[in-house]
Structure formats: C-alpha cells, structure tokens
Design a protein around this motif. Structure first.
Motif, PDB file in Angstrom:
ATOM      1  N   THR A   8       0.855  -0.970   0.233  1.00  0.00           N
ATOM      2  CA  THR A   8       0.206   0.423  -0.159  1.00  0.00           C
ATOM      3  C   THR A   8       0.877   1.583  -0.058  1.00  0.00           C
ATOM      4  OG1 THR A   8      -1.707  -1.236   1.217  1.00  0.00           O
ATOM      5  CG2 THR A   8      -1.941   1.369   0.882  1.00  0.00           C
ATOM      6  N   ILE A   9       2.139   1.176   0.936  1.00  0.00           N
ATOM      7  CA  ILE A   9       2.715   2.144   1.347  1.00  0.00           C
ATOM      8  C   ILE A   9       3.819   2.253  -0.322  1.00  0.00           C
ATOM      9  CG2 ILE A   9       5.024   3.641   2.050  1.00  0.00           C
ATOM     10  CD1 ILE A   9       3.783   1.409   4.716  1.00  0.00           C
ATOM     11  N   LEU A  10       3.880   1.628  -1.046  1.00  0.00           N
ATOM     12  CA  LEU A  10       4.696   1.774  -1.850  1.00  0.00           C
ATOM     13  C   LEU A  10       3.946   1.856  -3.235  1.00  0.00           C
ATOM     14  CD1 LEU A  10       7.652   0.862  -3.805  1.00  0.00           C
ATOM     15  CD2 LEU A  10       6.770  -2.203  -3.940  1.00  0.00           C
ATOM     16  N   PHE A  11       2.712   1.353  -3.589  1.00  0.00           N
ATOM     17  CA  PHE A  11       2.004   2.228  -4.795  1.00  0.00           C
ATOM     18  C   PHE A  11       1.123   3.482  -4.848  1.00  0.00           C
ATOM     19  CE2 PHE A  11       0.076  -2.535  -4.919  1.00  0.00           C
ATOM     20  CZ  PHE A  11       1.158  -2.978  -5.793  1.00  0.00           C
ATOM     21  N   GLU A  12       1.472   4.186  -3.204  1.00  0.00           N
ATOM     22  CA  GLU A  12       1.435   5.383  -3.545  1.00  0.00           C
ATOM     23  C   GLU A  12       2.427   6.157  -3.580  1.00  0.00           C
ATOM     24  OE1 GLU A  12      -0.468   8.746   0.006  1.00  0.00           O
ATOM     25  OE2 GLU A  12      -0.143   6.587   0.398  1.00  0.00           O
ATOM     26  N   GLY A  13       3.137   5.923  -2.712  1.00  0.00           N
ATOM     27  CA  GLY A  13       4.543   6.260  -3.166  1.00  0.00           C
ATOM     28  C   GLY A  13       5.723   6.570  -4.455  1.00  0.00           C
ATOM     29  N   ILE A  14       5.010   5.411  -5.125  1.00  0.00           N
ATOM     30  CA  ILE A  14       4.970   5.666  -6.583  1.00  0.00           C
ATOM     31  C   ILE A  14       4.046   6.341  -7.779  1.00  0.00           C
ATOM     32  CG2 ILE A  14       5.184   3.194  -8.742  1.00  0.00           C
ATOM     33  CD1 ILE A  14       7.566   2.794  -7.591  1.00  0.00           C
ATOM     34  N   GLN A  15       3.319   6.060  -7.340  1.00  0.00           N
ATOM     35  CA  GLN A  15       2.362   6.864  -8.106  1.00  0.00           C
ATOM     36  C   GLN A  15       2.361   9.245  -7.568  1.00  0.00           C
ATOM     37  OE1 GLN A  15      -1.844   4.202  -8.780  1.00  0.00           O
ATOM     38  NE2 GLN A  15      -1.475   4.791  -6.901  1.00  0.00           N
ATOM     39  N   LEU A  16       2.817   8.397  -6.759  1.00  0.00           N
ATOM     40  CA  LEU A  16       2.856   9.935  -6.411  1.00  0.00           C
ATOM     41  C   LEU A  16       4.256  10.567  -7.165  1.00  0.00           C
ATOM     42  CD1 LEU A  16       2.626  10.404  -2.462  1.00  0.00           C
ATOM     43  CD2 LEU A  16       1.147  11.850  -4.110  1.00  0.00           C
ATOM     44  N   ALA A  17       4.898   9.876  -7.524  1.00  0.00           N
ATOM     45  CA  ALA A  17       6.724  10.324  -8.418  1.00  0.00           C
ATOM     46  C   ALA A  17       6.277  10.157  -9.705  1.00  0.00           C
ATOM     47  CB  ALA A  17       7.634   9.264  -8.454  1.00  0.00           C
ATOM     48  N   GLY A  18       4.594   9.939 -10.336  1.00  0.00           N
ATOM     49  CA  GLY A  18       4.248   9.561 -11.663  1.00  0.00           C
ATOM     50  C   GLY A  18       4.241   8.609 -12.042  1.00  0.00           C
ATOM     51  N   GLN A  19       4.976   7.686 -11.765  1.00  0.00           N
ATOM     52  CA  GLN A  19       5.319   5.998 -12.045  1.00  0.00           C
ATOM     53  C   GLN A  19       4.580   4.993 -12.340  1.00  0.00           C
ATOM     54  OE1 GLN A  19       9.179   4.843 -11.337  1.00  0.00           O
ATOM     55  NE2 GLN A  19       9.754   6.984 -10.090  1.00  0.00           N
ATOM     56  N   ASP A  20       4.618   4.028 -12.929  1.00  0.00           N
ATOM     57  CA  ASP A  20       3.525   3.289 -13.018  1.00  0.00           C
ATOM     58  C   ASP A  20       3.891   1.705 -12.014  1.00  0.00           C
ATOM     59  OD1 ASP A  20       1.700   0.388 -13.841  1.00  0.00           O
ATOM     60  OD2 ASP A  20       2.489   0.494 -16.239  1.00  0.00           O
ATOM     61  N   ARG A  21       2.024   2.065 -11.193  1.00  0.00           N
ATOM     62  CA  ARG A  21       2.713   0.727 -10.249  1.00  0.00           C
ATOM     63  C   ARG A  21       2.635  -0.750 -10.489  1.00  0.00           C
ATOM     64  NH1 ARG A  21      -2.730   0.624  -7.406  1.00  0.00           N
ATOM     65  NH2 ARG A  21      -2.543  -1.637  -6.948  1.00  0.00           N
ATOM     66  N   HIS A  22       1.893  -0.396 -12.693  1.00  0.00           N
ATOM     67  CA  HIS A  22       2.652  -2.086 -13.066  1.00  0.00           C
ATOM     68  C   HIS A  22       2.532  -2.543 -13.232  1.00  0.00           C
ATOM     69  CE1 HIS A  22      -2.206  -1.124 -12.320  1.00  0.00           C
ATOM     70  NE2 HIS A  22      -2.369  -2.662 -11.865  1.00  0.00           N
ATOM     71  N   ASN A  23       4.789  -1.790 -13.591  1.00  0.00           N
ATOM     72  CA  ASN A  23       5.318  -1.867 -14.443  1.00  0.00           C
ATOM     73  C   ASN A  23       6.535  -0.866 -13.103  1.00  0.00           C
ATOM     74  OD1 ASN A  23       7.187  -2.859 -16.212  1.00  0.00           O
ATOM     75  ND2 ASN A  23       6.912  -0.500 -16.923  1.00  0.00           N
ATOM     76  N   ILE A  24       6.966  -1.905 -12.092  1.00  0.00           N
ATOM     77  CA  ILE A  24       7.969  -1.839 -11.529  1.00  0.00           C
ATOM     78  C   ILE A  24       8.669  -2.345 -11.685  1.00  0.00           C
ATOM     79  CG2 ILE A  24       8.402  -1.361  -8.647  1.00  0.00           C
ATOM     80  CD1 ILE A  24       5.902  -1.280  -8.067  1.00  0.00           C
ATOM     81  N   SER A  25      10.014  -2.125 -11.486  1.00  0.00           N
ATOM     82  CA  SER A  25      11.366  -2.514 -11.810  1.00  0.00           C
ATOM     83  C   SER A  25      12.214  -2.526 -10.740  1.00  0.00           C
ATOM     84  CB  SER A  25      12.394  -1.954 -13.010  1.00  0.00           C
ATOM     85  OG  SER A  25      12.984  -0.608 -12.058  1.00  0.00           O
TER      86      SER A  25
END
Length: 253
Positions: A8-25
């Motif tokens: 939950t924390i990871l997805f929120e941080g990723i999306q705040l950064a404008g990155q794709d939560r479905h494609n995390i390298s």
C-alpha cells in the motif's frame, strides 16, 4: 499493533512520483524500498508512540557490586525505569540509571539498589532490505524477501482476481527452493509496518525521489506534506485519544 501492508505504501509513493505501479522495475523497487526504510526510522524514533512502547520487568544482577539490568532483546531504546510496574500502580517511582556499553553487551547501571526494575522501552524498528521473492532460490536464516501473500507469489504487480498483500518477510529457518511464507509459514516472519506511519512513509518516499531527481523546491513542498501526516498522527494520540505522552513537536525541515 495495527499494521499496513508495505505494498500500500509502495504503490502510493510510486504513483505520487508519476510512475506506473503495474510496471515497477527491480531498480525502482530497490530505490523506493531504501527510501521507505529510512523514512520508517525517522517516524519510529521521533516519538514514544504507544503502539511501539512496551513495559516489562528487567532481570537485575547485583553480584558484581554494581546493580545492573539486562536490556530485552526486542528493545530499541530504553525510555524509563521504575521500581514497580507502572501499568499496575501509580506509586511506581522512576529510577535513575545509565545506559552502558561494555564493548559486547549494552546494559543499564543503577546508582541505587533496586530489588526490582520495570523498564519502559521502544521496540526495535524492522529493517527493510529484501528483494522480490523468487521461487528458484533457497533462502538462508536472516535473509529477507518481498512476498505477496494474497497471490502466494513474489511479485510487485497485483494479480487479477486476487488481493495484493505485499510485505517483507524474514527467513527464520533455511528453506529450499519454492518454500514461501504461504507454503511454509513457520520458516518466515513478517516485518510489520505500523499503520500510523503509512502515509508519512509514502509521502516521504516521494520527497526523497524528488530530491534524487534534483527537484529541490518540489522536494521541500513534499517534505512539508509528509511531516503534516506525522503531525496528524500525533494529534490523534494527544488530542483525540487524550494520551499524556511526551510529545516533541520538532520539525525535520
């Protein structure tokens, strides 16, 4: 303790950064994981949060001419010591003590001669350092992996039709390939993140990411927003729940 899934924390941080939560390298995952680990420490050690404070009787040793007490293995920082259990009686008196490291063991040294010692301490912060769990690997004791217990796989991508409960798990007993927290739960222990820190950590991750991208002004704004989330949790404890703990209103920016 009420906990929040790290995913939950990871997805929120990723999306705040404008990155794709479905494609995390793998590189992005490691970067945000390390941001989260440091942010968790900032929040964890900033206050004596009720969720993290424990009270226990310490083992007293007076055989060497100096009264000492061993610190519990799960203790991070000792906050107070008393002559009686402070949870059972208001007559418990604070004890004067010194924290001493003799090079091998950290212990408490007392100037008086207490017959019993009850300690109030903050538990240790969990360290987050694992990579995504891989079914082809055998894990050693102390290793750590990010695992989705909702789907029973090692993935940062939500699987359609299944909940995504991604967390870090520590290996307690050596595994063979394919032995996961789902198939062999006795061999793994979850590293729980307190719910109260979730939003601060995700917004702090975002601020750190902006700083890494040299977006300094935007990072300062994000830092203020992250600190506001921590202040709101202090408000819940102090004003809403009316807990009289030591609150240090110190800004970190």
């Amino acid at each position: 303790m009420r906990a929040v899934n790290f995913s939950t924390i990871l997805f929120e941080g990723i999306q705040l950064a404008g990155q794709d939560r479905h494609n995390i390298s793998d590189e992005t995952f490691a970067q945000f994981r390390d941001f989260a680990n440091q942010r968790l420490r900032m929040a964890w050690e900033s206050q004596d949060w009720p969720d993290l404070v424990r009270v226990a009787q310490f083992t007293v040793n007076a055989t060497t001419g100096t009264v000492t007490a061993a610190i519990p293995a799960d203790a991070g920082e000792v906050l107070n010591c008393y002559d009686q259990d402070p949870l059972l009686t208001p007559k418990a008196q604070p004890l004067s003590y010194r924290i001493y490291n003799d090079g091998s063991v950290v212990k408490l040294v007392f100037g008086s001669d207490p017959s019993t010692v009850w300690g109030e301490y903050r538990v240790k912060k969990p360290e987050l350092f694992g990579d995504v769990w891989t079914s082809s690997l055998a894990y050693s004791v102390g290793a750590q992996a990010y695992f989705d217990s909702g789907s029973g796989t090692g993935t940062t991508m939500p699987i359609p039709g299944k909940p995504h409960y991604g967390d870090f798990w520590e290996c307690l007993e050596a595994t063979t390939a394919g032995q996961s927290p789902t198939t062999h739960p006795a061999k793994w222990a979850k590293k729980e993140v307190p719910y109260i820190f979730g939003t601060f950590v995700s917004r702090g991750m975002y601020a750190d990411w902006l700083r890494s991208e040299l977006q300094i002004e935007a990072a300062q704004v994000a830092e203020q927003e992250a600190q506001l989330m921590l202040d709101l949790e202090i408000d819940k404890i102090f004003r809403q729940q009316k807990q009289s703990i030591r609150i240090n209103m110190i800004r970190t920016y």
